[in-house]
Write an enzyme that holds these catalytic residues in place. Sequence first.
Site, PDB file in Angstrom:
ATOM      1  N   PRO A 272      -7.905 -17.054   6.093  1.00  0.00           N
ATOM      2  CA  PRO A 272      -7.213 -16.044   5.192  1.00  0.00           C
ATOM      3  C   PRO A 272      -8.097 -14.508   5.076  1.00  0.00           C
ATOM      4  O   PRO A 272      -9.047 -14.797   4.551  1.00  0.00           O
ATOM      5  CB  PRO A 272      -6.677 -16.556   4.046  1.00  0.00           C
ATOM      6  CG  PRO A 272      -7.737 -17.513   3.415  1.00  0.00           C
ATOM      7  CD  PRO A 272      -8.283 -18.167   4.733  1.00  0.00           C
TER       8      PRO A 272
ATOM      9  N   TYR B  78       1.538   0.489  12.284  1.00  0.00           N
ATOM     10  CA  TYR B  78       2.305  -0.540  12.348  1.00  0.00           C
ATOM     11  C   TYR B  78       3.623   0.010  12.062  1.00  0.00           C
ATOM     12  O   TYR B  78       4.616  -0.965  11.910  1.00  0.00           O
ATOM     13  CB  TYR B  78       2.141  -1.816  11.861  1.00  0.00           C
ATOM     14  CG  TYR B  78       0.586  -2.383  12.009  1.00  0.00           C
ATOM     15  CD1 TYR B  78      -0.045  -2.398  13.143  1.00  0.00           C
ATOM     16  CD2 TYR B  78      -0.101  -2.494  10.964  1.00  0.00           C
ATOM     17  CE1 TYR B  78      -1.284  -2.889  13.225  1.00  0.00           C
ATOM     18  CE2 TYR B  78      -1.566  -3.043  10.817  1.00  0.00           C
ATOM     19  CZ  TYR B  78      -2.172  -2.940  12.322  1.00  0.00           C
ATOM     20  OH  TYR B  78      -3.312  -3.639  12.439  1.00  0.00           O
TER      21      TYR B  78
ATOM     22  N   CYS C  16      -3.167  16.236  10.490  1.00  0.00           N
ATOM     23  CA  CYS C  16      -2.701  16.895  11.234  1.00  0.00           C
ATOM     24  C   CYS C  16      -2.030  16.115  12.290  1.00  0.00           C
ATOM     25  O   CYS C  16      -2.390  16.051  13.701  1.00  0.00           O
ATOM     26  CB  CYS C  16      -3.492  17.934  11.947  1.00  0.00           C
ATOM     27  SG  CYS C  16      -4.171  19.114  10.652  1.00  0.00           S
TER      28      CYS C  16
END
Length: 421
Positions: free
Chosen positions: A282, A325, A351
């Site tokens: 994990p 994402y 930017c």
Amino acid sequence: MIPCEIRVYLPYGLTDRRLMCDGVSLESIVERLGTPVYVYSARAVREAYRAIDEAFTGYPHAIHYALKANSTLALLRVVRQLGGRADANSIGELQVALRAGFAPDDLVFTGVGKTRAELEFAVAQGVAAINVESPGELDRIAQIAADRGVAARVAVRVNPDIDAKSHPNISTGLKTNKFGVALSEARDVYRARRDVRGLRFVGVHVHIGSQITTPEPLTRAAEVLSDLALALRSDGVALEHMDLGGGLGIGYDGRPALSAADYAAAVLPALRRCGLPVVLEPGRALVAHAGALVSRVVDVKVYPDSRRFAVLDAGMTELMRPALYGSFHRICPVVPRDTPDTPWDVVGPICESSDVFARDRPLPELRVDDLVAVLDTGAYGAVMASNYNRRLLAPEVLVDAGGWSVIRRRQTLDDILALEA
Ligand SMILES: Cc1ncc(COP(=O)(O)O)c(C=O)c1O
């Protein structure tokens, strides 16, 4: 505390209308260190670790924390003190894990494109397992190990063609993904090299993706791996463990996600069928809730169509997940104003038009110089930061036992320019 998954410990909450981390004032941290700054709760890491450890009680298991989620030394030491081990994805992560005090046989080494130097290092260290991505990589390892007169401990990473039902960019177990050896070939890959000098097959490995919040793909992956391990046993390949990878998701939206207990319930029947000790890797589930990125509002812009932007001094250079994402993070003012919530676009100063943390987010009024915390940023936050726009890496702070300390100082321009001619 902010309402969320009851079985998960959440360290950030309002006390007297001020946002705290385990009772420590975020304002006091900012007063000394400025913004942006990453804050982590050691308690949240411990609680998350214990939840997984307890969920697998009664079944032989080892928790190899995936360093890629966050590899700051002080956090690694928290995991190590809990009895955790490590999963490294590069020679850099292997070396950092060793410096954090993990022993070589605490380490599994994963990675889709390991260089010869990385393989040589892993073989020389004698790591617990190299999770191997291809037949070619196995053969390179065999050569390196044979030259040294040793047998490298290896596990083949299987690509089971299972949809993790997560974001496509963090799904890794489909046959269209670059990861692992096709399930249909895996058994032959083991059998063909069973007696190769330089290889010792110790496990089978799978990792189908990250931020998985439904049990079915995890169950199917465990079943597939269990079947393979049983088939290999009948072929005379005696393995020591099954490595189920990472992937356990968290509730970024504050609603319940898959708990550690749900996860264990999803995979334990398949594990019991084959009986091998399990390795878990994990990352996110151990550290995501622990972290907050604290930032200051540097500008407020209201467009004629009444779209309102709060521009922060943190952006995609500090936290890339939203730009990468489109991921969701809760955003909380550190001292929320007592005004009705209205929609805000919360953006960074970079930017790039993708430098947006949230669109139309209901928030109380924000003004220049206000502090906001972007929550659940302990995983895949600081580790993905960059110097784009010549921005300096933010400092990191660990809150523990009622106090806090700087575990990584703010980068300086001299730090970066020291690399240049
Ligand atoms: C092989 C492997 N193991 C473990 C992890 C950790 O995953 P997560 O943070 O979703 O638990 C990853 C992350 O992508 C990985 O690639």
